[in-house]
Design an enzyme around this catalytic site. Sequence first.
Site, PDB file in Angstrom:
ATOM      1  N   GLY A  45     -25.608  98.119  27.117  1.00 51.99           N
ATOM      2  CA  GLY A  45     -24.656  97.046  27.298  1.00 51.99           C
ATOM      3  C   GLY A  45     -23.503  97.476  28.191  1.00 51.99           C
ATOM      4  O   GLY A  45     -23.462  98.612  28.685  1.00 51.99           O
ATOM      5  N   GLU A 104     -15.901  94.805  39.325  1.00 54.33           N
ATOM      6  CA  GLU A 104     -16.914  94.007  40.020  1.00 54.33           C
ATOM      7  C   GLU A 104     -18.274  94.700  40.013  1.00 54.33           C
ATOM      8  O   GLU A 104     -19.309  94.058  39.924  1.00 54.33           O
ATOM      9  CB  GLU A 104     -16.488  93.709  41.456  1.00 54.33           C
ATOM     10  CG  GLU A 104     -17.507  92.824  42.189  1.00 54.33           C
ATOM     11  CD  GLU A 104     -17.050  92.390  43.568  1.00 54.33           C
ATOM     12  OE1 GLU A 104     -17.912  91.940  44.353  1.00 54.33           O
ATOM     13  OE2 GLU A 104     -15.836  92.487  43.860  1.00 54.33           O
ATOM     14  N   GLU A 121      -8.436 101.673  41.294  1.00 52.96           N
ATOM     15  CA  GLU A 121      -9.706 101.786  40.580  1.00 52.96           C
ATOM     16  C   GLU A 121     -10.815 102.277  41.498  1.00 52.96           C
ATOM     17  O   GLU A 121     -11.598 103.160  41.143  1.00 52.96           O
ATOM     18  CB  GLU A 121     -10.105 100.432  39.970  1.00 52.96           C
ATOM     19  CG  GLU A 121     -11.352 100.565  39.099  1.00 52.96           C
ATOM     20  CD  GLU A 121     -12.096  99.249  38.904  1.00 52.96           C
ATOM     21  OE1 GLU A 121     -12.735  99.108  37.865  1.00 52.96           O
ATOM     22  OE2 GLU A 121     -12.057  98.403  39.803  1.00 52.96           O
TER      23      GLU A 121
END
Length: 324
Positions: A99, A119, A152
Amino acid sequence: MAGRKNGLGRGLDAFFPDRTSVVKEPARKTITKTVKTEKKSDVAEKQTNPTVAKKQTADSKTGAMIVKISSVEPNMDQPRKQFDEDALMELSESIKQYGVLHPLLVSDKKDYYEIIAGERRWRAAKLAGLTEIPVIVKEFSEQELVEISLIENIQREDLNPVEEAMAYKRLIDEFHLKQDEIAERVGKSRTAVTNAMRLLKLSEKVQQMLIDEMITAGHARAILSIADKEKQESIAMKVFDEKLSVRETEALVKRMLEPPKTAKKSKFSSAEDAIYESLEEKMKSIMGTRVQIHRKKNDKGKIEIEYYSKDELERIIDLFESIG
């Protein structure tokens, strides 16, 4: 740099002073109410109210919301434009098994959620066939959104050199940050930021070659010494075709930048000079590289043939062997 998290200036934690509590505290009532088995009236309400349609349940373990993946969309202005397909497939296989372990950071755009960070996880989750995904909703200014995306991606080394340079440029142009301020935010030296932005002085064709990994950032920085865009492209293609190293590229550029040597007064007649110049041009066309004939007295002399890489030397040797 002491005390900086992850070695990146303020890091993402600077944007989340209560980051730990975000995960642990119960989500707000407006977004955490567990959805019951849907009735026909619920379905009708979702069709007429997109805000209801996109909100789902809260994950009690992470404090994140579980929303439909179709209600999440990427930020078109984020720095990263390219994604490694093989790496995405690997991540999607992991997601199929375990997951999405880390919620996406999103902002609420009323009709949909826009990704602030994550993203790559969103793309991999779609590849894995997930219909729902965990998100944490936060609201930031436009400048903070750019900074978060930039930090990030730099932390994960996901940006190519041109994307990184464009992100720095946007922080300067739109938000009027100085290079030392950008350096502080992303945890890099001011020199590193300056050198990254210099890459935008390359022609668009050379920038694309850098994006496509036809040349490296080291090659690109060497080519930057050449101001003429057409010459930049010519050198870049030579680097790619002949697989020149960065050192070989630097040497090639240095030779191109050297001022032409002052021609010495010829000891020979102009007619002889013309003959030898013609011979040099003929040999140059055959060899595919620069050829010089150095004449001496008594019809003696030497021929100088230039090469710019080991591969080019081998090509010239093969040419001689084929003639023999």
